[in-house]
Design a protein around this motif. Structure first.
Motif, mmCIF file in Angstrom:
data_model
loop_
_atom_site.group_PDB
_atom_site.id
_atom_site.type_symbol
_atom_site.label_atom_id
_atom_site.label_comp_id
_atom_site.label_asym_id
_atom_site.label_seq_id
_atom_site.Cartn_x
_atom_site.Cartn_y
_atom_site.Cartn_z
ATOM 1 N N GLY A 28 10.961 -9.687 12.538
ATOM 2 C CA GLY A 28 9.565 -9.520 12.159
ATOM 3 C C GLY A 28 8.665 -9.044 13.275
ATOM 4 N N VAL A 29 9.099 -9.248 14.534
ATOM 5 C CA VAL A 29 8.294 -8.812 15.675
ATOM 6 C C VAL A 29 8.140 -7.290 15.683
ATOM 7 N N GLY A 30 9.114 -6.592 15.079
ATOM 8 C CA GLY A 30 9.049 -5.128 15.066
ATOM 9 C C GLY A 30 7.804 -4.600 14.394
ATOM 10 N N VAL A 100 -1.890 3.753 1.742
ATOM 11 C CA VAL A 100 -0.503 3.323 1.591
ATOM 12 C C VAL A 100 -0.230 2.096 2.450
ATOM 13 N N ARG A 101 -0.723 2.095 3.690
ATOM 14 C CA ARG A 101 -0.515 0.934 4.563
ATOM 15 C C ARG A 101 -1.106 -0.322 3.936
ATOM 16 N N ARG A 102 -2.285 -0.191 3.358
ATOM 17 C CA ARG A 102 -2.921 -1.363 2.752
ATOM 18 C C ARG A 102 -2.141 -1.836 1.527
ATOM 19 N N THR A 103 -1.642 -0.896 0.752
ATOM 20 C CA THR A 103 -0.844 -1.274 -0.417
ATOM 21 C C THR A 103 0.422 -1.997 0.003
ATOM 22 N N ILE A 104 1.094 -1.465 1.020
ATOM 23 C CA ILE A 104 2.314 -2.103 1.516
ATOM 24 C C ILE A 104 2.003 -3.493 2.065
ATOM 25 N N VAL A 183 6.987 5.833 5.372
ATOM 26 C CA VAL A 183 5.549 6.054 5.471
ATOM 27 C C VAL A 183 4.967 5.489 6.761
ATOM 28 N N ALA A 184 5.414 4.300 7.157
ATOM 29 C CA ALA A 184 4.742 3.627 8.282
ATOM 30 C C ALA A 184 5.690 2.897 9.214
ATOM 31 N N ASN A 185 6.995 3.219 9.195
ATOM 32 C CA ASN A 185 7.972 2.461 9.996
ATOM 33 C C ASN A 185 7.818 0.962 9.754
ATOM 34 N N ALA A 186 7.525 0.579 8.529
ATOM 35 C CA ALA A 186 7.233 -0.821 8.212
ATOM 36 C C ALA A 186 8.217 -1.389 7.205
ATOM 37 N N SER A 275 2.132 -9.199 10.188
ATOM 38 C CA SER A 275 2.181 -7.738 10.084
ATOM 39 C C SER A 275 1.597 -7.254 8.765
ATOM 40 N N SER A 276 1.792 -8.038 7.704
ATOM 41 C CA SER A 276 1.216 -7.663 6.394
ATOM 42 C C SER A 276 -0.297 -7.671 6.467
#
Length: 281
Positions: A28-30, A100-104, A183-186, A275-276
């Motif tokens: 999760g640190v990633g 997209v980041r916010r949705t993820i 999309v975000a390396n997430a 991270s979320s």
């Protein structure tokens, strides 16, 4: 990127260090690395710079934990992940990444809460089962045989339903991980939650995750090149940052020997939730 100040460059070095730690200790640190790169660099450039560093970390993780890989689980995941990467590539080609980041972020936070709810429900069910077993009275005669047959039929039905739920969970997490990583390396938080929900031990978690991300990041590499995310300036910056990744991997290997399974699970969930929330900013 050549005009980065000392503070910005130091932040990126620390983020590259966390890449190594995430690959050999707490996955999760990633996601924190993703957040730090996005805070210093423009969003699209940050994903391109981070990808080669992730690949270096993936190779180190595979060398460290390759003996603990669960290949059946990995092979079940990869088809839906590939579809998710393709969808993410199409999306990146025509859309900005803020929404997209916010949705993820919202989706992953929902998954964390759902995972905690499931764990709480399983704990309560286990308590009830233990109480029922203690109160049960053995019985005999024809009625006992009928109850045994009924119990076996119910178990078969329950097993089929469990298989369908497992397939749906694999499909869902694979799509989310593939889309999010493109999309975000997430993709790390989604993969972490999938492995936790599947009951993996710490070493099985790290070994399966190591091969998963190496294969997925290699798969998305040509898409990143085609979308212009990888640039000469970005690769030059990677040449400066790459030495921090193996240092972080060594720190992670030392750390993982001192973490028990319960603490490992809590750290993964905590980092995923953090991270979320960051993706929701």
């Amino acid at each position: 990127m050549s005009d980065l100040g000392v503070v910005s460059l130091g932040t990126l070095v620390f983020a590259a260090l966390l890449v190594g730690v995430s690959k050999t200790a707490v996955s999760g640190v990633g996601a924190l690395s993703v957040a730090l790169f996005a805070a210093v660099l423009p969003a699209r450039e940050s994903t391109g710079v981070l990808l080669p560093l992730l690949l270096v970390g993936d190779v180190l993780a595979v060398r460290t934990y390759r003996a603990h890989t669960d290949w059946p689980t990995l092979l079940r995941l990869l088809p839906s992940v590939a579809v998710g990467v393709l969808l993410g590539a199409v999306f990146v080609a025509g859309t900005g990444d803020e929404a997209v980041r916010r949705t993820i972020g919202a989706l992953l936070l929902t998954i964390v809460l759902h995972h905690l709810w499931r764990r709480g429900r399983a704990r309560r069910a286990g308590d009830r089962d233990r109480g029922a077993s203690a109160a049960a009275v053995p019985s005999g005669g024809p009625g006992a045989a009928l109850e045994a047959d009924t119990g076996r039929a119910a178990a078969r039905d329950s097993g089929a339903a469990a298989g369908r739920r497992a397939y749906a969970r694999t499909l869902f997490f694979g799509l989310v991980a593939g889309f999010a990583t493109m999309v975000a390396n997430a993709g790390g938080p989604a993969m972490s939650l999938y492995l936790l929900s599947a009951g993996f031990t710490m070493l099985g978690f790290l070994g399966t995750g190591a091969w998963f991300f190496l294969l997925v990041n290699l798969f998305k590499l040509p898409f990143s090149i085609g979308l212009g995310l990888l640039t000469p300036d970005g690769l030059a910056l990677d040449a400066v940052l790459v030495c921090a990744v193996p240092v972080g991997a060594l720190l992670g290997r030392a750390l993982v020997r001192r973490i028990d399974q319960a603490l490992f699970d809590r750290l993964v969930l905590l980092c995923t939730a953090a991270s979320s929330l960051n993706l929701l900013r």
